[in-house]
Design an enzyme around this catalytic site. Structure first.
Site, PDB file in Angstrom:
ATOM      1  N   GLU A  82       0.849  -1.190   0.000  1.00  0.00           N
ATOM      2  CA  GLU A  82       0.000   0.000   0.000  1.00  0.00           C
ATOM      3  C   GLU A  82       0.892   1.250   0.000  1.00  0.00           C
ATOM      4  OE1 GLU A  82      -2.377   3.165   1.011  1.00  0.00           O
ATOM      5  OE2 GLU A  82      -0.915   2.439   2.452  1.00  0.00           O
ATOM      6  N   ASP A 105      -5.844   7.035  -8.084  1.00  0.00           N
ATOM      7  CA  ASP A 105      -7.301   6.907  -7.936  1.00  0.00           C
ATOM      8  C   ASP A 105      -7.839   8.240  -7.413  1.00  0.00           C
ATOM      9  OD1 ASP A 105      -7.021   4.339  -8.752  1.00  0.00           O
ATOM     10  OD2 ASP A 105      -7.357   3.414  -6.793  1.00  0.00           O
ATOM     11  N   LYS A 109     -16.004  10.648  -4.637  1.00  0.00           N
ATOM     12  CA  LYS A 109     -17.201  10.803  -3.788  1.00  0.00           C
ATOM     13  C   LYS A 109     -16.944  11.782  -2.662  1.00  0.00           C
ATOM     14  CE  LYS A 109     -19.472   6.355  -4.320  1.00  0.00           C
ATOM     15  NZ  LYS A 109     -19.485   5.010  -3.778  1.00  0.00           N
ATOM     16  N   ASP A 142      -5.931  13.495 -14.229  1.00  0.00           N
ATOM     17  CA  ASP A 142      -6.961  14.097 -15.078  1.00  0.00           C
ATOM     18  C   ASP A 142      -8.044  14.727 -14.204  1.00  0.00           C
ATOM     19  OD1 ASP A 142      -7.909  11.489 -14.212  1.00  0.00           O
ATOM     20  OD2 ASP A 142      -9.684  11.981 -15.408  1.00  0.00           O
TER      21      ASP A 142
HETATM   22  C1  LIG Z   1      -5.768   4.815 -12.032  1.00  0.00           C
HETATM   23  S1  LIG Z   1      -4.532   3.600 -11.859  1.00  0.00           S
HETATM   24  C2  LIG Z   1      -3.076   4.356 -12.598  1.00  0.00           C
HETATM   25  C3  LIG Z   1      -2.022   3.341 -12.939  1.00  0.00           C
HETATM   26  C4  LIG Z   1      -0.765   3.942 -13.587  1.00  0.00           C
HETATM   27  N1  LIG Z   1      -0.061   4.832 -12.688  1.00  0.00           N
HETATM   28  C5  LIG Z   1      -1.137   4.652 -14.867  1.00  0.00           C
HETATM   29  O1  LIG Z   1      -1.131   5.902 -14.857  1.00  0.00           O
HETATM   30  O2  LIG Z   1      -1.411   3.974 -15.870  1.00  0.00           O
HETATM   31  C6  LIG Z   1      -4.139   3.721 -10.127  1.00  0.00           C
HETATM   32  C7  LIG Z   1      -3.306   2.546  -9.657  1.00  0.00           C
HETATM   33  O3  LIG Z   1      -2.915   2.774  -8.307  1.00  0.00           O
HETATM   34  C8  LIG Z   1      -3.154   1.590  -7.565  1.00  0.00           C
HETATM   35  N2  LIG Z   1      -3.414   2.039  -6.195  1.00  0.00           N
HETATM   36  C9  LIG Z   1      -4.435   2.822  -5.787  1.00  0.00           C
HETATM   37  N3  LIG Z   1      -4.346   3.069  -4.489  1.00  0.00           N
HETATM   38  C10 LIG Z   1      -3.232   2.428  -4.054  1.00  0.00           C
HETATM   39  C11 LIG Z   1      -2.609   2.309  -2.794  1.00  0.00           C
HETATM   40  N4  LIG Z   1      -3.099   2.927  -1.731  1.00  0.00           N
HETATM   41  N5  LIG Z   1      -1.488   1.576  -2.703  1.00  0.00           N
HETATM   42  C12 LIG Z   1      -0.981   0.956  -3.801  1.00  0.00           C
HETATM   43  N6  LIG Z   1      -1.529   1.033  -5.026  1.00  0.00           N
HETATM   44  C13 LIG Z   1      -2.638   1.759  -5.157  1.00  0.00           C
HETATM   45  C14 LIG Z   1      -4.338   0.936  -8.220  1.00  0.00           C
HETATM   46  O4  LIG Z   1      -4.417  -0.440  -7.954  1.00  0.00           O
HETATM   47  C15 LIG Z   1      -4.070   1.236  -9.684  1.00  0.00           C
HETATM   48  O5  LIG Z   1      -3.284   0.256 -10.293  1.00  0.00           O
END
Ligand SMILES: C[S@@+](CC[C@H](N)C(=O)[O-])C[C@H]1O[C@@H](n2cnc3c(N)ncnc32)[C@H](O)[C@@H]1O
Length: 199
Positions: A82, A105, A109, A142
């Site tokens: 994480e 992410d 919300k 974005d």
């Molecule tokens: C929207 S995707 C973007 C992936 C990549 N950076 C891209 O731009 O193509 C966000 C990624 O972050 C990971 N992620 C989100 N929150 C996370 C966290 N707290 N710890 C580790 N990974 C996380 C998700 O599983 C996902 O693969």
């Protein structure tokens, strides 16, 4: 050295040499690296630097590991963990030259905004701890509200971070999978780059 990096102990700060063998090389972190396209693109382009991807979804971790192995990149590894914990507590102090947070992410919300990494003191304090003097945090999103939260958070930490320009031709920086998707859908990408003020 396996592409998959598993910390020897999850409850103490790692040493730099536990991640990659030569602690004198620059270390860059790709937080939430997804399928590893950016991570492997950077590692192939900059063989003199080390790149650690951090991702919590198993399928994406496996895809990234396969990409690293297929491209035979000794300077790239992926860790399943994480992000806030990794930055806050696990990565070695004063070890990271650049940390990339690309298309995180957005947590759109109402009531979920506290989950955005840029709103968490655990993450921001960790960033101060792990970056080397002059080290950089690079953000692309974005999501306008996420971007505005980041600007607001860093504005309260001007004693720790200064914003620096990021022109298109500043350096090699491949676009990520999500970025390409968002651009295809006609969305715009906001980006910013902050440098840790010398301590
Ligand atoms: C929207 S995707 C973007 C992936 C990549 N950076 C891209 O731009 O193509 C966000 C990624 O972050 C990971 N992620 C989100 N929150 C996370 C966290 N707290 N710890 C580790 N990974 C996380 C998700 O599983 C996902 O693969």
């Amino acid at each position: 050295m396996p592409a998959l990096f598993t910390p020897p102990d999850h409850f103490r700060e790692l040493t730099r040499a536990e991640i990659f063998p030569d602690p004198t090389r620059p270390l860059e972190i790709d937080l939430g690296c997804g399928d590893g396209t950016f991570l492997t693109g950077m590692a192939a382009h900059f063989p003199e630097r080390d790149f650690l991807g951090v991702e919590r979804m198993l399928g994406r971790v496996s895809k990234t590991a396969r990409k690293i192995e297929r491209q035979q990149l000794p300077n790239a590894r992926i860790m399943r963990l994480e992000s806030a914990y990794t930055v806050g507590w696990l990565l070695p102090s004063a070890s990271v030259s650049r940390l990339h947070l690309l298309c995180p992410d957005p947590w759109p919300k109402k009531g979920h905004a506290t989950r955005r990494l840029v709103n968490q003191n655990e993450f921001l304090d960790g960033l101060v701890r792990i970056l080397i003097p002059g080290g950089e945090f690079l953000l692309k999103t974005d999501d306008r509200p996420y971007f505005e939260d980041a600007l607001a958070s860093f504005a309260t930490r001007e004693h720790q971070f200064k914003r620096v320009d990021w022109p298109d031709d500043a350096f090699f920086y491949p676009s990520t999978d999500f970025e390409q998707d968002w651009l295809r859908m006609g969305r715009s990408i906001h980006r910013a780059r902050w440098q840790l003020v010398e301590r």
